[in-house]
Design an enzyme around this catalytic site. Structure first.
Site, PDB file in Angstrom:
ATOM      1  N   GLY A  37      -4.100   2.706  -6.434  1.00 56.75           N
ATOM      2  CA  GLY A  37      -3.909   3.911  -6.397  1.00 56.75           C
ATOM      3  C   GLY A  37      -2.432   3.971  -7.045  1.00 56.75           C
ATOM      4  N   ASN A  45       4.714  -1.435  -1.123  1.00 58.69           N
ATOM      5  CA  ASN A  45       4.065  -1.672  -0.712  1.00 58.69           C
ATOM      6  C   ASN A  45       4.897  -1.825   1.166  1.00 58.69           C
ATOM      7  OD1 ASN A  45       0.542  -2.078  -0.654  1.00 58.69           O
ATOM      8  ND2 ASN A  45       1.795  -0.846  -0.836  1.00 58.69           N
ATOM      9  N   ASN A 102      -3.613  -4.821   1.852  1.00 60.77           N
ATOM     10  CA  ASN A 102      -3.351  -2.846   2.152  1.00 60.77           C
ATOM     11  C   ASN A 102      -4.402  -3.047   1.613  1.00 60.77           C
ATOM     12  OD1 ASN A 102      -1.791  -0.137   0.443  1.00 60.77           O
ATOM     13  ND2 ASN A 102      -2.672  -0.251   2.420  1.00 60.77           N
ATOM     14  N   ARG A 179       7.231   7.391  -7.628  1.00 58.40           N
ATOM     15  CA  ARG A 179       5.509   6.874  -7.456  1.00 58.40           C
ATOM     16  C   ARG A 179       5.629   7.288  -9.174  1.00 58.40           C
ATOM     17  NH1 ARG A 179       1.847   3.928  -4.013  1.00 58.40           N
ATOM     18  NH2 ARG A 179       3.174   3.370  -2.771  1.00 58.40           N
ATOM     19  N   HIS A 263      -3.375   6.797   5.419  1.00 52.66           N
ATOM     20  CA  HIS A 263      -4.194   5.754   4.807  1.00 52.66           C
ATOM     21  C   HIS A 263      -2.756   4.749   4.969  1.00 52.66           C
ATOM     22  CE1 HIS A 263      -6.206   2.964   2.368  1.00 52.66           C
ATOM     23  NE2 HIS A 263      -6.069   2.815   1.038  1.00 52.66           N
ATOM     24  N   TRP A 264      -1.948   4.974   4.925  1.00 54.05           N
ATOM     25  CA  TRP A 264      -0.697   3.541   5.016  1.00 54.05           C
ATOM     26  C   TRP A 264       0.086   2.752   6.154  1.00 54.05           C
ATOM     27  CZ3 TRP A 264       2.617   6.873   0.263  1.00 54.05           C
ATOM     28  CH2 TRP A 264       1.684   6.012  -0.681  1.00 54.05           C
TER      29      TRP A 264
END
Length: 283
Positions: A37, A45, A102, A179, A263-264
């Site tokens: 990603g 993460n 993950n 990010r 998703h996380w």
């Protein structure tokens, strides 16, 4: 346990360059493998979970090659990541370990378990593993990643982060900025292009259409270790129906679905995920 970035950073030399990682805790070994990603790495993460798992396990959060931390090695990011796990374990003398991954990290962990079953004691996969049977492919999240890989922009990053989360209150300016800065690194850009860019995606599809090699998910029956599939009920990157294939194929698989979660899972359902995963790992 309080785990800091500077206090946990380590590196180890291998025959294909330096692998960097974060280390904490004492006990049975636990490898933490990050996803793919935008602006991703192992510390981002798992920095919120590392201290909890380090209370019971000797934790190693590996930084995969090509994501801006460990030395890049070229090739497809997933394939190079599988190789890096074995190189890492060999370099540190880790004969076998529990593996927590993950998304892409879960796929990497599953591939290691398929190809080297003696090296993986237990597997925890947070989304990622399997193939969608009911939802469009590519998924919503993957399409946003393709758009970003082809022409990065801050707006596309925000769209993707929104897709990762169920609770939009977690989409903070600090998260976006962190990010964005990480995604602008040359290695990080190359990694996302190699995995999600339109040209790379087309080549992957062409390869799959003309290859006699079966997709990895069709080999999941070879995963011998107990496996926990942890999934967010509202995952728009890897929809929940993906879990059906690994749940049926992996002989000792179990599935835990976290409500109101994207998703996380390790981030958005932090306490519940840590409780369920710790119980599974300590059995």
């Amino acid at each position: 346990m309080d785990v800091t970035y500077e206090g946990s950073k380590r590196e180890v030399a291998t025959d294909k360059g330096v692998l960097r990682y974060h280390e904490a805790g004492d006990g049975p070994p636990l490898l933490l493998l990050h996803g793919s990603g935008i602006g991703v790495n192992g510390w981002r993460n798992y920095r919120g979970n590392l201290g909890v798992f380090a209370d019971q396990f000797h934790c190693y959060a590996l930084e995969f090659p090509g994501f801006g931390v460990s030395h890049p090695v070229g090739g497809h990011p997933v394939l190079s990541a599988v190789d890096s796990v074995i190189r890492f374990m060999d370099a540190l003398g880790i004969e076998s370990a529990a593996v927590l991954g993950n998304s892409m990290g879960g796929v990497v962990g599953a591939n290691v378990a398929i190809e080297h079953p003696e090296r993986v004691d237990k597997l925890v996969s947070i989304g990622g593993v399997g193939a969608s049977t009911l939802n469009p492919n590519p998924s919503e999240g993957t399409r946003i990643l393709q758009d970003f890989a082809d022409n990065p922009s801050r707006d596309k990053l925000v769209r993707w982060l929104d897709c990762m989360l169920y609770d939009r209150a977690l989409l903070t300016d600090e998260l976006v900025e962190e990010r964005w800065q990480a995604a602008m690194g040359a290695d990080a850009q190359r990694a996302i292009e190699a995995m999600y860019g339109s040209k790379a995606f087309a080549l992957q599809q062409q390869y799959l259409a003309n290859s006699d090699t079966p997709p990895y998910w069709s080999m999941l029956h070879k995963v011998e270790c107990p496996t926990l599939l942890a999934w967010g009920a509202d995952d728009r990157q890897c929809p929940l129906d993906m879990a059906m294939i690994p749940l049926r194929l992996i002989p000792e698989a179990e599935l835990h679905v976290f409500p109101k979660c994207g998703h996380w899972v390790m981030y958005e359902a932090k306490a519940a995920f840590e409780r369920v995963t710790m119980e599974f790992l300590r059995r």
